[in-house]
Design a protein around this motif. Structure first.
Motif, PDB file in Angstrom:
ATOM      1  N   VAL A  34      51.535  -3.703 129.036  1.00 23.99           N
ATOM      2  CA  VAL A  34      51.683  -5.098 128.644  1.00 23.99           C
ATOM      3  C   VAL A  34      52.637  -5.797 129.608  1.00 23.99           C
TER       4      VAL A  34
ATOM      5  N   ASP B  29      53.441 -12.423 129.236  1.00 22.27           N
ATOM      6  CA  ASP B  29      52.366 -12.860 128.332  1.00 22.27           C
ATOM      7  C   ASP B  29      52.908 -13.229 126.954  1.00 22.27           C
ATOM      8  N   TRP B  30      54.171 -12.836 126.674  1.00 23.27           N
ATOM      9  CA  TRP B  30      54.770 -13.159 125.380  1.00 23.27           C
ATOM     10  C   TRP B  30      55.279 -14.599 125.335  1.00 23.27           C
TER      11      TRP B  30
ATOM     12  N   LYS C 163      54.214  -3.961 134.442  1.00 27.00           N
ATOM     13  CA  LYS C 163      53.908  -3.830 133.022  1.00 27.00           C
ATOM     14  C   LYS C 163      54.727  -2.735 132.357  1.00 27.00           C
TER      15      LYS C 163
END
Length: 265
Positions: free
Chosen positions: A169, A173-174, A188
């Motif tokens: 992740v 992207d948060w 990531k």
């Protein structure tokens, strides 16, 4: 860095004091004030090491990792109570850290964010080496180096409070909306961040410590030892596209407690 080394220094001093106290109460069966024997033997012990990586964030909890050391040694007298000690061994260093934030870079400045759901990211690693040891021993105190050839490595991330998908992740992207420009390398958080073999550096480690006789006999000596080791370079060269990045001050200073038996020749 200094804060990370402080617990190791305290452990060394406590162990040194305890060993000295023990030495005064144990009755030896054989005394030789000027022991000129050539000695060979073996040792085994446990290491406690701490990762000093600069994560570029606060709210980091660092724990001592338990490893091991065992091998063979030879001790050659070169002067009055002075010896050269050489050896070959198997040296394992481990660490365990917990982060509440994660950092990443856009190549101009560092950025960081809280982990999702106020979660915790736990990073654990184990590094194993075949080591050549060269030391000078003055009475019961010694100083020397370990040169270690890496033979295996493992690093893993686990999360509490959020999931790490199979493909990892990207923490940018948060953001709402996502901010990929803050992490142009698209590093990531992944479950398995084991470095490639070519990314693990040779271990160069300075060791300072003492070895104290528990029992002496005409056959040989049983000794208890304690030493502090300091690594001179990053454990790995490159963490590639993994987070957390481990490319700044990734050293594993450590304390070794060991038992040895040295036969008189």
């Amino acid at each position: 860095m200094r804060k990370a080394l402080f617990p190791l220094i305290v452990l060394f001093l406590i162990g040194l004091g305890g060993t000295q106290a023990q030495q005064t109460t144990v009755v030896t069966t054989y005394e030789d004030d000027a022991d000129t024997h050539l000695k060979i033997g073996a040792l085994a012990g446990l290491t406690l090491s701490m990762n000093t990586t600069d994560y570029v964030v606060q709210r980091v909890t660092r724990s001592l990792g338990i490893g091991s050391h065992f091998g063979v040694r030879a001790s050659i007298p070169i002067g009055h109570k002075t010896r050269f000690v050489g050896g070959l061994g198997y040296h394992t260093l481990a660490f365990r850290d917990e982060n509440k934030r994660i950092s990443f870079s856009d190549a101009v400045k560092d950025h960081s964010t809280d982990l999702r759901n106020d979660g915790t990211l736990t990073t654990e690693g184990t590094f194993q080496y075949t080591v050549l040891t060269a030391m000078f021993q003055f009475s019961q105190v010694y100083i020397g180096v370990n040169i270690g050839v890496p033979i295996s490595a493992e690093m893993k991330n686990t999360a509490d409070g959020f999931d790490i998908p199979a493909g990892g992740v990207d923490p940018t992207d948060w953001y709402d909306p996502p901010r990929p420009e803050l992490n142009p390398e698209r590093r990531k958080i992944k479950q398995d961040i084991t470095p490639e073999d070519e990314d693990v550096n040779t271990l160069i480690e300075l060791r300072l410590g003492g070895e104290f006789p528990i029992m002496k006999s005409p056959v040989g000596d049983l000794n208890l030892g304690i030493s502090v080791g300091y690594t001179f370079q990053n454990i790995i060269k490159d963490s590639r596209d993994n987070l957390p990045h481990m490319e700044t001050n990734f050293w594993l200073p450590n304390v070794l407690f060991h038992l040895s038996y040295m036969f008189n020749l």
